[in-house]
Design an enzyme around this catalytic site. Structure first.
Site, PDB file in Angstrom:
ATOM      1  N   PHE A  11      93.019  38.799  43.071  1.00 35.76           N
ATOM      2  CA  PHE A  11      93.463  37.316  42.359  1.00 35.76           C
ATOM      3  C   PHE A  11      92.702  36.023  43.282  1.00 35.76           C
ATOM      4  CE2 PHE A  11      96.910  34.060  41.639  1.00 35.76           C
ATOM      5  CZ  PHE A  11      96.208  33.491  41.038  1.00 35.76           C
ATOM      6  N   LYS A  34      89.499  47.653  48.925  1.00 36.09           N
ATOM      7  CA  LYS A  34      89.818  49.114  48.873  1.00 36.09           C
ATOM      8  C   LYS A  34      89.600  49.327  47.241  1.00 36.09           C
ATOM      9  CE  LYS A  34      93.340  52.632  49.646  1.00 36.09           C
ATOM     10  NZ  LYS A  34      94.671  52.783  50.291  1.00 36.09           N
ATOM     11  N   LEU A  35      89.744  48.208  46.660  1.00 35.46           N
ATOM     12  CA  LEU A  35      89.757  48.522  45.206  1.00 35.46           C
ATOM     13  C   LEU A  35      91.098  49.118  44.604  1.00 35.46           C
ATOM     14  CD1 LEU A  35      85.911  48.848  44.021  1.00 35.46           C
ATOM     15  CD2 LEU A  35      87.309  46.708  44.243  1.00 35.46           C
ATOM     16  N   THR A  36      91.997  48.871  45.086  1.00 33.58           N
ATOM     17  CA  THR A  36      93.303  49.383  44.311  1.00 33.58           C
ATOM     18  C   THR A  36      93.482  48.991  42.937  1.00 33.58           C
ATOM     19  OG1 THR A  36      94.696  47.372  44.892  1.00 33.58           O
ATOM     20  CG2 THR A  36      94.464  49.102  46.796  1.00 33.58           C
ATOM     21  N   ILE A  60      91.328  48.422  54.713  1.00 34.33           N
ATOM     22  CA  ILE A  60      91.384  47.700  56.142  1.00 34.33           C
ATOM     23  C   ILE A  60      92.240  48.339  57.124  1.00 34.33           C
ATOM     24  CG2 ILE A  60      91.488  45.300  55.095  1.00 34.33           C
ATOM     25  CD1 ILE A  60      94.562  45.104  55.507  1.00 34.33           C
ATOM     26  N   THR A 123     103.004  34.524  52.864  1.00 40.31           N
ATOM     27  CA  THR A 123     103.730  34.093  51.890  1.00 40.31           C
ATOM     28  C   THR A 123     104.793  33.079  52.083  1.00 40.31           C
ATOM     29  OG1 THR A 123     105.062  34.963  50.110  1.00 40.31           O
ATOM     30  CG2 THR A 123     104.301  36.429  51.648  1.00 40.31           C
ATOM     31  N   ASP A 124     105.366  32.525  51.303  1.00 40.44           N
ATOM     32  CA  ASP A 124     106.704  31.723  51.511  1.00 40.44           C
ATOM     33  C   ASP A 124     107.992  32.582  51.378  1.00 40.44           C
ATOM     34  OD1 ASP A 124     106.666  32.235  48.734  1.00 40.44           O
ATOM     35  OD2 ASP A 124     107.273  30.246  47.947  1.00 40.44           O
ATOM     36  N   GLU A 125     107.601  34.112  50.817  1.00 42.05           N
ATOM     37  CA  GLU A 125     108.751  34.996  50.675  1.00 42.05           C
ATOM     38  C   GLU A 125     109.132  35.513  52.027  1.00 42.05           C
ATOM     39  OE1 GLU A 125     108.211  37.653  47.459  1.00 42.05           O
ATOM     40  OE2 GLU A 125     106.964  36.381  46.287  1.00 42.05           O
ATOM     41  N   TYR A 147     108.203  44.070  50.412  1.00 45.51           N
ATOM     42  CA  TYR A 147     106.948  43.443  50.202  1.00 45.51           C
ATOM     43  C   TYR A 147     107.021  42.060  51.332  1.00 45.51           C
ATOM     44  CZ  TYR A 147     103.759  39.552  48.972  1.00 45.51           C
ATOM     45  OH  TYR A 147     102.798  38.503  49.163  1.00 45.51           O
ATOM     46  N   LYS A 151     105.150  41.905  55.106  1.00 48.19           N
ATOM     47  CA  LYS A 151     104.121  40.706  55.297  1.00 48.19           C
ATOM     48  C   LYS A 151     104.433  40.036  56.659  1.00 48.19           C
ATOM     49  CE  LYS A 151     101.049  38.903  53.306  1.00 48.19           C
ATOM     50  NZ  LYS A 151      99.743  39.032  53.257  1.00 48.19           N
ATOM     51  N   ASN A 176     104.136  30.591  45.419  1.00 43.53           N
ATOM     52  CA  ASN A 176     103.530  31.386  44.277  1.00 43.53           C
ATOM     53  C   ASN A 176     102.303  30.922  43.491  1.00 43.53           C
ATOM     54  OD1 ASN A 176     106.284  32.462  44.490  1.00 43.53           O
ATOM     55  ND2 ASN A 176     105.875  33.355  42.624  1.00 43.53           N
ATOM     56  N   ASN A 246     112.907  29.877  36.499  1.00 43.20           N
ATOM     57  CA  ASN A 246     112.077  30.492  35.817  1.00 43.20           C
ATOM     58  C   ASN A 246     112.181  30.492  34.291  1.00 43.20           C
ATOM     59  OD1 ASN A 246     110.906  31.910  37.940  1.00 43.20           O
ATOM     60  ND2 ASN A 246     112.205  33.715  38.137  1.00 43.20           N
TER      61      ASN A 246
HETATM   62  P1  NAD Z   1      96.109  40.879  44.588  1.00 41.92           P
HETATM   63  O1  NAD Z   1      97.103  41.942  44.536  1.00 41.92           O
HETATM   64  O2  NAD Z   1      95.606  40.284  43.530  1.00 41.92           O
HETATM   65  O3  NAD Z   1      94.878  41.319  45.422  1.00 41.92           O
HETATM   66  C1  NAD Z   1      95.047  42.139  46.645  1.00 41.92           C
HETATM   67  C2  NAD Z   1      93.534  42.543  46.923  1.00 41.92           C
HETATM   68  O4  NAD Z   1      93.740  43.602  47.929  1.00 41.92           O
HETATM   69  C3  NAD Z   1      92.967  43.818  45.950  1.00 41.92           C
HETATM   70  O5  NAD Z   1      91.798  43.243  45.552  1.00 41.92           O
HETATM   71  C4  NAD Z   1      93.131  45.257  46.396  1.00 41.92           C
HETATM   72  O6  NAD Z   1      92.218  45.931  46.287  1.00 41.92           O
HETATM   73  C5  NAD Z   1      92.984  44.796  47.993  1.00 41.92           C
HETATM   74  N1  NAD Z   1      93.462  45.624  48.885  1.00 41.92           N
HETATM   75  C6  NAD Z   1      94.759  46.273  48.707  1.00 41.92           C
HETATM   76  N2  NAD Z   1      95.023  47.012  49.767  1.00 41.92           N
HETATM   77  C7  NAD Z   1      93.873  47.077  50.566  1.00 41.92           C
HETATM   78  C8  NAD Z   1      93.356  47.926  51.804  1.00 41.92           C
HETATM   79  N3  NAD Z   1      94.267  48.720  52.276  1.00 41.92           N
HETATM   80  N4  NAD Z   1      92.261  47.662  52.125  1.00 41.92           N
HETATM   81  C9  NAD Z   1      91.388  46.728  51.648  1.00 41.92           C
HETATM   82  N5  NAD Z   1      91.391  46.177  50.359  1.00 41.92           N
HETATM   83  C10 NAD Z   1      92.984  46.209  49.967  1.00 41.92           C
HETATM   84  O7  NAD Z   1      96.713  39.599  45.676  1.00 41.92           O
HETATM   85  P2  NAD Z   1      96.619  38.431  45.522  1.00 41.92           P
HETATM   86  O8  NAD Z   1      97.765  37.855  44.696  1.00 41.92           O
HETATM   87  O9  NAD Z   1      95.325  37.846  45.289  1.00 41.92           O
HETATM   88  O10 NAD Z   1      97.239  37.856  47.013  1.00 41.92           O
HETATM   89  C11 NAD Z   1      96.340  37.926  47.974  1.00 41.92           C
HETATM   90  C12 NAD Z   1      97.044  37.555  49.492  1.00 41.92           C
HETATM   91  O11 NAD Z   1      97.962  36.376  49.208  1.00 41.92           O
HETATM   92  C13 NAD Z   1      98.046  38.421  49.731  1.00 41.92           C
HETATM   93  O12 NAD Z   1      98.099  38.793  51.175  1.00 41.92           O
HETATM   94  C14 NAD Z   1      99.440  37.956  49.524  1.00 41.92           C
HETATM   95  O13 NAD Z   1     100.558  38.443  50.077  1.00 41.92           O
HETATM   96  C15 NAD Z   1      99.158  36.498  49.421  1.00 41.92           C
HETATM   97  N6  NAD Z   1      99.938  35.847  48.605  1.00 41.92           N
HETATM   98  C16 NAD Z   1     100.014  35.755  47.383  1.00 41.92           C
HETATM   99  C17 NAD Z   1     100.662  35.073  46.434  1.00 41.92           C
HETATM  100  C18 NAD Z   1     100.592  34.944  45.082  1.00 41.92           C
HETATM  101  O14 NAD Z   1     101.426  34.168  44.304  1.00 41.92           O
HETATM  102  N7  NAD Z   1      99.805  35.756  44.511  1.00 41.92           N
HETATM  103  C19 NAD Z   1     101.398  33.848  47.235  1.00 41.92           C
HETATM  104  C20 NAD Z   1     101.583  33.671  48.597  1.00 41.92           C
HETATM  105  C21 NAD Z   1     100.664  34.880  49.262  1.00 41.92           C
END
Ligand code: NAD
Length: 317
Positions: A11, A34-36, A60, A123-125, A147, A151, A176, A246
């Site tokens: 995202f 990794k395309l999970t 990674i 993250t703030d979490e 989670y 982090k 978020n 929420n």
């Molecule tokens: P997401 O889950 O949408 O995307 C994660 C991506 O990482 C995916 O494309 C997945 O394929 C890839 N991935 C997962 N494991 C992997 C691995 N071992 N090797 C290579 N690629 C891997 O996450 P997001 O919401 O885009 O979040 C991105 C970052 O921002 C994360 O680190 C998350 O902790 C942080 N974050 C997210 C939010 C939020 O609200 N979404 C808020 C604060 C921080």
């Protein structure tokens, strides 16, 4: 500059890559993903043939592939993570692996390749829940889910590599995010897509848990700024400064989609559910950042995006 972006098919990473090609047209970007289940190459369909862009499918945690991807890069921006709290409650193993061991692998490789900037996206979490006031970058970490604990482990490692090896690390901790291309398991896209399909929305507990909402484009602009102007060894909070329970968020989405409260299905609360997140973002604002749009405008744009892109999310539901 040549950037290694990890998790660029997710995202925030995919929105970040598209932004960087617009704001820095001379940059090259390598995306290691990794395309999970939530990594989706469709998120980058419009730039996949761009000569400035290289995609490498890989983990990674795999040192060989990381070394290959990082070669010739100036900076690493690590978005790759397991990111969904509910999944970490069911099974934390992938979270420990990617969010800790993956960060370690990237740090070791960055050390060997003389990387000039390593941005650890967090993250703030990691701060945990706060009743009153807001967390500063100096606040103690108190993560409450597998989670956020994983982090926090990644953050500590990254900052330790700065202290011990002078690796040029910066950590960002955002609140978020919401916006286009968010996997429809997270609350905002889950609720929008459920309602578009005329399904009820599952609201945890009493709905009074408070979150601070940040438009994904604003997180990306902050990361862009921090990559270029942030101080090495520092942490930057990035909060949207729009805190709501929420239940209020749910009512806003219901209203925009012309639905009533009857579409709310109250479900038992998430285990260990943090009550309130709140960030003090004074430090990144001093660098010159602020959110670009009101929450009302941003949520309207987001809803319209999911309405216009049903083929993107329908196959993910
Ligand atoms: P997401 O889950 O949408 O995307 C994660 C991506 O990482 C995916 O494309 C997945 O394929 C890839 N991935 C997962 N494991 C992997 C691995 N071992 N090797 C290579 N690629 C891997 O996450 P997001 O919401 O885009 O979040 C991105 C970052 O921002 C994360 O680190 C998350 O902790 C942080 N974050 C997210 C939010 C939020 O609200 N979404 C808020 C604060 C921080």
């Amino acid at each position: 500059m040549k950037l290694l972006v990890t998790g660029g098919c997710g995202f925030i990473g995919s929105n970040f890559i598209k932004r960087m090609f617009k704001t820095h047209p001379a940059y090259k970007i390598v995306n290691l993903d990794k395309l999970t289940y939530c990594g989706n190459p469709e998120n980058l369909r419009d730039i996949e043939r761009d000569l400035r862009y290289t995609f490498i499918k890989g983990d990674i945690c795999d040192r060989k592939i990381v070394d290959k991807a990082i070669n010739g890069c100036d900076a690493v921006i690590n978005f790759a993570a397991e990111s969904h709290v509910d999944r970490s409650i069911e099974d934390a193993s992938a979270f420990i692996r990617t969010n800790i061991h993956g960060v370690y692998t990237l740090l070791e490789s960055a050390k060997k390749h003389n990387i000039k900037r390593f941005i650890q996206i967090s993250t703030d979490e990691t701060y945990g829940s706060i009743r009153k006031g807001s967390f500063k970058e100096t606040s103690l970490l108190h993560p409450n889910s597998p989670y956020s604990a994983a982090k926090a482990g990644g953050d500590h490692l990254a900052l330790a590599y700065y202290t011990t090896f002078k690796l040029p690390v910066i950590v960002t901790r955002s609140s978020n995010n919401f916006g286009p291309y968010q996997y429809p398991e997270k609350v905002i896209p889950l609720f929008i897509t459920n309602l578009l399909a005329n399904k009820k929305v599952p609201l945890y507990g009493d709905g009074m848990n408070v979150r601070d909402w940040l438009y994904v484009f604003d997180n990306c602009s902050a990361i862009d700024l921090i990559l270029h102007k942030g101080k090495i060894g520092e942490i930057y909070n990035i909060g949207g400064s729009f805190e709501i329970p929420n239940i209020e968020l749910t009512k806003i989405i219901l209203k925009f989609l012309g639905k009533t409260d009857k579409m709310i299905n109250y479900v038992s609360d998430r285990m260990g559910h943090d009550r309130r997140y709140s960030l003090d973002s004074t430090k990144v604002r001093k660098l010159g950042w602020k959110p670009s749009k009101s929450f009302d405008t941003a949520i309207k744009e987001t809803i319209n995006w999911y309405k216009a892109n049903t083929t993107w999310w329908q196959k993910l539901k």
